[in-house]
Motif scaffolding. Structure first.
Motif, mmCIF file in Angstrom:
data_model
loop_
_atom_site.group_PDB
_atom_site.id
_atom_site.type_symbol
_atom_site.label_atom_id
_atom_site.label_comp_id
_atom_site.label_asym_id
_atom_site.label_seq_id
_atom_site.Cartn_x
_atom_site.Cartn_y
_atom_site.Cartn_z
ATOM 1 N N UNK A 164 6.537 -2.232 -10.835
ATOM 2 C CA UNK A 164 6.125 -1.855 -9.315
ATOM 3 C C UNK A 164 7.262 -1.207 -8.597
ATOM 4 N N UNK A 165 6.720 -0.040 -8.097
ATOM 5 C CA UNK A 165 7.732 1.153 -7.241
ATOM 6 C C UNK A 165 9.010 1.421 -8.120
ATOM 7 N N UNK A 166 8.696 1.689 -9.385
ATOM 8 C CA UNK A 166 9.693 2.095 -10.364
ATOM 9 C C UNK A 166 10.265 3.599 -10.043
ATOM 10 N N UNK A 167 9.211 4.404 -9.606
ATOM 11 C CA UNK A 167 9.618 5.748 -9.308
ATOM 12 C C UNK A 167 10.737 5.641 -8.119
ATOM 13 N N UNK A 168 10.381 4.961 -7.111
ATOM 14 C CA UNK A 168 11.136 4.498 -5.792
ATOM 15 C C UNK A 168 12.474 4.102 -6.304
ATOM 16 N N UNK A 169 12.565 3.013 -7.076
ATOM 17 C CA UNK A 169 13.841 2.424 -7.769
ATOM 18 C C UNK A 169 14.655 3.450 -8.239
ATOM 19 N N UNK A 170 14.119 4.270 -9.052
ATOM 20 C CA UNK A 170 14.531 5.401 -9.710
ATOM 21 C C UNK A 170 15.445 6.090 -8.962
ATOM 22 N N UNK A 171 14.411 6.852 -7.932
ATOM 23 C CA UNK A 171 14.963 7.645 -6.664
ATOM 24 C C UNK A 171 16.107 7.077 -6.076
ATOM 25 N N UNK A 172 16.169 5.764 -5.601
ATOM 26 C CA UNK A 172 17.144 5.374 -5.147
ATOM 27 C C UNK A 172 18.695 5.374 -5.980
ATOM 28 N N UNK A 173 18.561 4.883 -7.334
ATOM 29 C CA UNK A 173 19.495 5.086 -8.399
ATOM 30 C C UNK A 173 19.975 6.237 -8.460
ATOM 31 N N UNK A 174 19.276 7.481 -8.395
ATOM 32 C CA UNK A 174 19.883 8.884 -8.328
ATOM 33 C C UNK A 174 20.246 9.405 -7.163
ATOM 34 N N UNK A 175 19.913 8.793 -6.008
ATOM 35 C CA UNK A 175 20.439 9.245 -4.762
ATOM 36 C C UNK A 175 21.662 9.313 -4.443
ATOM 37 N N UNK A 176 22.284 10.297 -3.441
ATOM 38 C CA UNK A 176 23.676 10.443 -3.075
ATOM 39 C C UNK A 176 23.685 9.358 -1.899
ATOM 40 N N UNK A 177 22.433 9.084 -1.515
ATOM 41 C CA UNK A 177 22.389 7.917 -0.232
ATOM 42 C C UNK A 177 22.090 6.544 -1.094
ATOM 43 N N UNK A 178 22.424 6.229 -2.123
ATOM 44 C CA UNK A 178 22.181 4.894 -3.102
ATOM 45 C C UNK A 178 22.357 3.844 -2.233
ATOM 46 N N UNK A 179 21.617 2.982 -2.035
ATOM 47 C CA UNK A 179 21.651 1.567 -1.435
ATOM 48 C C UNK A 179 21.178 0.487 -2.397
ATOM 49 N N UNK A 180 21.784 -0.885 -2.308
ATOM 50 C CA UNK A 180 21.456 -1.851 -3.113
ATOM 51 C C UNK A 180 20.070 -2.058 -2.829
ATOM 52 N N UNK A 236 0.858 -1.280 0.011
ATOM 53 C CA UNK A 236 -0.004 0.130 -0.192
ATOM 54 C C UNK A 236 0.812 1.323 0.017
ATOM 55 N N UNK A 237 2.021 1.247 0.477
ATOM 56 C CA UNK A 237 2.838 2.334 0.559
ATOM 57 C C UNK A 237 3.777 2.608 -0.743
ATOM 58 N N UNK A 238 3.949 4.000 -1.160
ATOM 59 C CA UNK A 238 4.787 4.174 -2.425
ATOM 60 C C UNK A 238 6.244 4.331 -1.812
ATOM 61 N N UNK A 239 7.203 3.458 -2.418
ATOM 62 C CA UNK A 239 8.521 3.499 -1.861
ATOM 63 C C UNK A 239 9.157 4.980 -2.095
ATOM 64 N N UNK A 240 8.598 5.533 -3.253
ATOM 65 C CA UNK A 240 9.262 6.852 -3.484
ATOM 66 C C UNK A 240 8.966 7.905 -2.317
ATOM 67 N N UNK A 241 7.564 7.916 -2.029
ATOM 68 C CA UNK A 241 7.306 8.758 -0.871
ATOM 69 C C UNK A 241 7.943 8.352 0.368
ATOM 70 N N UNK A 242 8.138 7.182 1.024
ATOM 71 C CA UNK A 242 8.876 6.654 2.115
ATOM 72 C C UNK A 242 10.349 7.201 2.096
ATOM 73 N N UNK A 243 10.964 7.016 0.795
ATOM 74 C CA UNK A 243 12.332 7.629 0.664
ATOM 75 C C UNK A 243 12.557 9.244 0.804
ATOM 76 N N UNK A 244 11.509 9.692 0.342
ATOM 77 C CA UNK A 244 11.406 11.274 0.409
ATOM 78 C C UNK A 244 10.841 11.957 1.732
ATOM 79 N N UNK A 245 10.290 11.102 2.218
ATOM 80 C CA UNK A 245 9.744 11.517 3.633
ATOM 81 C C UNK A 245 10.642 11.988 4.692
ATOM 82 N N UNK A 246 11.773 11.746 4.596
ATOM 83 C CA UNK A 246 12.948 12.110 5.176
ATOM 84 C C UNK A 246 13.713 10.597 5.936
#
Length: 598
Positions: A296-312, A241-251
């Motif tokens: 599924x969760x592609x926006x979140x996966x793309x956010x992770x890939x471009x983040x300075x805090x990138x994690x596997x 139910x949660x959006x990964x991108x929103x979780x990541x961007x929530x702080x």
């Protein structure tokens, strides 16, 4: 667009036909014209041959690993050793968790590995008490297979519980380097729906962030020292139910990045928790559905890939359908093919690993089943179709530098629901060279051939040899007679494959591809084509024997409260998505009609 000088760019005019499969019918359709970029995208994800792992439900771990280090069943060591042997020296990926991990209690004084605590529990969430013997057995399994790494769940249902640091400290101390990471919370986006936070009307990401902070504090002061400083924490382990991108961007990511090792997710293509699957077996033999599911969760996966805090990113639990799978789907060859197809899609979109889930004996989607005996008891094990899917993935991804996967979009299969063919090029992780190809023939007609042309320019200058290895069965509905590389686990009780003698099995083929050649793939089935004379390095681990008394000693442990498949949901939702990749042509292919979506 494909580069004009790319290794696949020139279509074959002079074909060298690979040895015909005389026991099959001749292909009635035009050969599939194959083309590919000169190199994978610059941002392509690098994965390794231990990409696929196994997720095990806590409540029934002693049925798989035994009750003590001298009862570790040899068959499970054989299964795990098959993965280790194909893993390029990397450890086998294992996860201990599931709903039961969140609801269970660690008891340091308990001598037994597992004790069931609620005989009336829901079959999809059976709490237990477990003792430190569990970690000894896990360590013993790792030693027996010459290297395993574990993900272990930590509950977030009661974040201020003193049991969390107690468990984390003892597990970390006992497992050492075999501990890969702690999964902090299991499907927190279902806490509200499952009533896991009865004092909250709605469990939100803000609540989740606060809980993380609470647990982080307790992990710094466990009875065994500071576990947090090991930087082995993973999350958010959401499923639905949660959006990964929103979780990541929530702080959450910024706040905890220094301690996080992985971003983790769980997802299933359909929900069978009420015993009412939304679609049937045809869904799993359409490549476009695997492509869409991976979005599924592609926006979140793309956010992770471009983040300075990138994690596997790990998919730490998945299978063909939630709550145990669907009989007639999850236990068939269709699931074998789908496992390979979906795993390669996950490798494309950014995952670093993916774990197939296995529960108590008799659950439909299990990779393999222990005998019908008390936990740790003797008897024949059963190999199920999904396990076969792990082997081609491991072998196709073998490369010293890792691998990058590209979908070839054969016959517009990325979007065309009627396409019965699909294919991938597997590039070296550091060089623009292809070391293997994977071709699918989803046609559910025994022996119906699909032909794939390979251009000679694809092969390395050192050798024009190719080796072809097949995953085959008589039909997509087959449950037993499945073969990979001419070997099968059908009728085998010890987890050691034997020569397949049934007619749908196809042995390996090695041939020259000088001047170009055609590879035939019988339907239903797939082929992995190893280029340049290379074949997978399958090295038997040095420590592949469990204790000799493992199956001869008297069984002990608690009987399973039942083999059930349905009830509370932890399902995901199929998400549509399209990928822009090179479009190629193929003529006169048969069609299949399927449902799309959930």
């Amino acid at each position: 667009m494909a580069a004009s000088a790319g290794p696949f760019a020139r279509l074959v005019h002079l074909l060298c036909l690979v040895s015909p499969l005389l026991s099959y019918t001749q292909s009635a359709h035009a050969a599939v014209a194959v083309s590919s970029p000169a190199a994978p995208p610059a941002s392509a994800n690098v994965v390794f041959s231990n990409f696929m792992g196994i997720s095990l439900e806590l409540s029934f771990i002693n049925y798989y690993f035994g009750n003590s280090t001298d009862q570790i069943p040899q068959p499970v060591i054989n299964y795990l050793s098959a993965l280790k042997a194909r893993g390029s020296g990397k450890p086998v990926r294992l996860r201990l968790g599931g709903n039961s991990m969140d609801s269970s209690t660690y008891v340091p004084s308990q001598p037994d590995i597992i004790q069931f605590t609620d005989p009336n529990a829901n079959s999809n969430d059976q709490p237990v008490n477990y003792g430190p013997q569990l970690f000894d057995v896990m360590k013993g399994v790792s030693t027996a297979v010459a290297g395993a790494q574990y993900l272990i769940g930590l509950s977030l249902r009661t974040p201020n519980s003193t049991n969390i640091p107690l468990l984390a400290g003892d597990a970390s101390n006992a497992l050492g380097d075999d501990l890969d990471a702690f999964l902090l919370g299991n499907e927190p986006d279902l806490y509200t729906a499952h009533g896991n936070r009865p004092n909250l009307k709605n469990y939100t990401t803000d609540d989740y962030i606060g809980d993380y902070s609470t647990v982080f504090g307790s992990l710094q002061t466990t009875p065994k020292g500071d576990v947090l400083s090991q930087d082995k924490i993973a999350g958010p382990t959401i499923c639905c139910f949660w959006d990964l991108a929103s979780v990541l961007q929530s702080g959450w990511l910024d706040k905890y990045a220094d301690r996080l090792k992985y971003i983790t997710l769980q997802h299933y293509p359909q929900n069978n928790c009420q015993g009412k699957p939304q679609f049937g077996i045809d869904y799993y033999t359409v490549h476009a559905n695997a492509v869409g599911l991976a979005q599924w969760q592609q926006n979140g996966l793309q956010f992770v890939a471009s983040s300075p805090n990138r994690k596997p990113v790990l998919m730490d639990e998945f299978s063909s359908a939630s709550c145990g799978g669907v009989p007639g789907i999850s236990d068939t060859f269709a699931a074998s093919l789908w496992t390979v197809d979906y795993a390669l899609q996950m490798a494309i979109v950014g995952y670093a690993g993916a774990y197939l889930h296995t529960r108590e004996r008799g659950v439909t989607y299990n990779l393999f089943d222990p005998p019908a005996a008390l936990a740790g008891g003797p008897g024949a094990w059963t190999t199920n179709p999904s396990f076969y899917g792990m082997l081609p993935v491991a072998e196709a991804l073998q490369a010293t530098n890792g691998s990058r996967v590209v979908d070839l979009n054969l016959a517009n299969s990325i979007t065309d629901q009627k396409a019965t063919v699909a294919g991938y090029a597997i590039y070296d992780g550091a060089a623009p060279t292809v070391h293997s190809l994977v071709f699918f023939n989803f046609a559910n007609a025994s022996g119906a051939m699909s032909d794939y042309t390979i251009d000679a320019s694809l092969l390395p200058s050192s050798s024009d040899q190719i080796t072809i290895r097949y995953l085959t069965a008589p039909s997509v509905n087959e449950k037993t007679n499945i073969a990979w590389g001419g070997k099968t686990y059908a009728g085998v009780g010890d987890g050691t494959p034997v020569d397949a003698t049934f007619t749908s099995s196809v042995p390996d083929k090695t041939t020259s591809c000088a001047g170009g050649c055609t590879v035939q793939v019988p339907g239903p089935g797939l082929a992995v084509v190893f280029l340049g004379g290379s074949t997978p390095n399958i090295t038997k681990p040095t420590g592949t024997s469990a204790n000799p008394s493992n199956n001869s000693s008297s069984p002990s442990g608690t009987p399973s409260p039942g083999d059930k498949n349905s009830a509370v949901a932890h399902a995901g939702v199929v998400s549509a998505g399209l990928v822009n990749r090179t479009t190629l042509a193929v003529a006169d292919l048969p069609s299949l009609w399927v449902y799309v979506g959930h």
